[in-house]
Design a protein around this motif. Structure first.
Motif, short mmCIF file in Angstrom:
data_model
loop_
_atom_site.label_atom_id
_atom_site.label_comp_id
_atom_site.label_asym_id
_atom_site.label_seq_id
_atom_site.Cartn_x
_atom_site.Cartn_y
_atom_site.Cartn_z
N ILE A 1 1.41 10.61 22.66
CA ILE A 1 0.24 11.48 22.51
C ILE A 1 -0.19 11.51 21.05
O ILE A 1 -1.38 11.38 20.74
CB ILE A 1 0.56 12.90 23.03
CG1 ILE A 1 0.80 12.86 24.54
CG2 ILE A 1 -0.55 13.88 22.66
CD1 ILE A 1 1.46 14.11 25.10
N VAL A 2 0.77 11.62 20.17
CA VAL A 2 0.47 11.61 18.72
C VAL A 2 -0.08 10.24 18.33
O VAL A 2 -1.04 10.14 17.56
CB VAL A 2 1.72 11.97 17.90
CG1 VAL A 2 1.44 11.86 16.41
CG2 VAL A 2 2.21 13.38 18.25
N ASP A 3 0.51 9.18 18.87
CA ASP A 3 0.04 7.83 18.56
C ASP A 3 -1.40 7.61 19.02
O ASP A 3 -2.18 6.95 18.33
CB ASP A 3 0.95 6.78 19.22
CG ASP A 3 2.34 6.74 18.62
OD1 ASP A 3 2.55 7.30 17.51
OD2 ASP A 3 3.25 6.18 19.27
N ALA A 4 -1.76 8.18 20.18
CA ALA A 4 -3.15 8.06 20.68
C ALA A 4 -4.11 8.74 19.72
O ALA A 4 -5.18 8.22 19.42
CB ALA A 4 -3.26 8.66 22.07
N ARG A 5 -3.73 9.91 19.23
CA ARG A 5 -4.54 10.62 18.24
C ARG A 5 -4.76 9.76 17.01
O ARG A 5 -5.87 9.61 16.51
CB ARG A 5 -3.87 11.93 17.87
CG ARG A 5 -4.54 12.68 16.73
CD ARG A 5 -3.53 12.80 15.58
NE ARG A 5 -4.13 13.55 14.49
CZ ARG A 5 -4.15 13.13 13.24
NH1 ARG A 5 -3.61 11.98 12.90
NH2 ARG A 5 -4.69 13.85 12.31
N ASN A 6 -3.67 9.18 16.51
CA ASN A 6 -3.77 8.35 15.31
C ASN A 6 -4.65 7.12 15.54
O ASN A 6 -5.42 6.74 14.66
CB ASN A 6 -2.37 7.93 14.84
CG ASN A 6 -1.56 9.11 14.34
OD1 ASN A 6 -2.11 10.15 13.96
ND2 ASN A 6 -0.25 8.97 14.34
N LYS A 7 -4.54 6.54 16.71
CA LYS A 7 -5.35 5.36 17.04
C LYS A 7 -6.84 5.73 17.05
O LYS A 7 -7.67 4.99 16.52
CB LYS A 7 -4.92 4.80 18.39
CG LYS A 7 -5.74 3.63 18.87
CD LYS A 7 -5.49 2.39 18.05
CE LYS A 7 -6.21 1.22 18.68
NZ LYS A 7 -6.09 0.02 17.90
N ILE A 8 -7.16 6.87 17.64
CA ILE A 8 -8.56 7.29 17.71
C ILE A 8 -9.11 7.57 16.32
O ILE A 8 -10.22 7.16 15.98
CB ILE A 8 -8.73 8.51 18.64
CG1 ILE A 8 -8.50 8.08 20.09
CG2 ILE A 8 -10.11 9.13 18.49
CD1 ILE A 8 -8.39 9.22 21.08
N ILE A 9 -8.32 8.24 15.50
CA ILE A 9 -8.80 8.60 14.16
C ILE A 9 -8.85 7.39 13.23
O ILE A 9 -9.85 7.17 12.56
CB ILE A 9 -7.90 9.70 13.56
CG1 ILE A 9 -8.16 11.02 14.28
CG2 ILE A 9 -8.16 9.87 12.06
CD1 ILE A 9 -7.27 12.15 13.87
N HIS A 10 -7.79 6.61 13.22
CA HIS A 10 -7.70 5.54 12.23
C HIS A 10 -8.18 4.18 12.75
O HIS A 10 -8.51 3.31 11.95
CB HIS A 10 -6.26 5.43 11.72
CG HIS A 10 -5.77 6.68 11.08
ND1 HIS A 10 -6.29 7.18 9.91
CD2 HIS A 10 -4.82 7.56 11.47
CE1 HIS A 10 -5.69 8.30 9.59
NE2 HIS A 10 -4.79 8.58 10.52
#
Length: 111
Positions: free
Chosen positions: A71-80
């Motif tokens: 879930i955290v990785d998905a957030r990072n992918k969307i942002i970065h």
């Protein structure tokens, strides 16, 4: 469970409910893909969910939430990686992962 974690769990639940509200009749992929505002709103809520999950994991790395790190990785992918976001992947999160996450967050809040 401390109040910070409860607040973040509440934020996760509210973000999932907000995503659900974008699809009042039913969740359809074409509604998502054909409306840029809906896409951005869904992505933003996934960012909030991922940020809240990251904070929860920093506070309690042993919390029992499925796929918490992803879930955290998905957030990072969307942002970065905003320029390489797949509609299929985001939609898969909405359909396959958010319902379980909501159930788990609600259960934890009741404890």
């Amino acid at each position: 469970m401390d109040n910070y974690i409860k607040t973040w769990l509440f934020d996760i639940i509210k973000s999932i409910e907000e995503i659900d509200s974008y699809f009042p009749a039913s969740k359809k992929f074409d509604i998502y893909t054909n409306d840029i505002r809906t896409k951005r709103a869904v992505e933003r809520n996934i960012e909030i969910i991922g940020e809240a999950m990251g904070r929860i994991l920093n506070e309690n790395p042993n919390i029992n939430i499925s796929n918490s790190r992803k879930i955290v990785d998905a957030r990072n992918k969307i942002i970065h990686g905003y320029d390489d976001i797949s509609d299929d992947v985001v939609w898969g999160i909405v359909i396959n992962h958010l319902p379980l996450l909501k159930q788990e967050a609600e259960k934890l809040l009741k404890e």
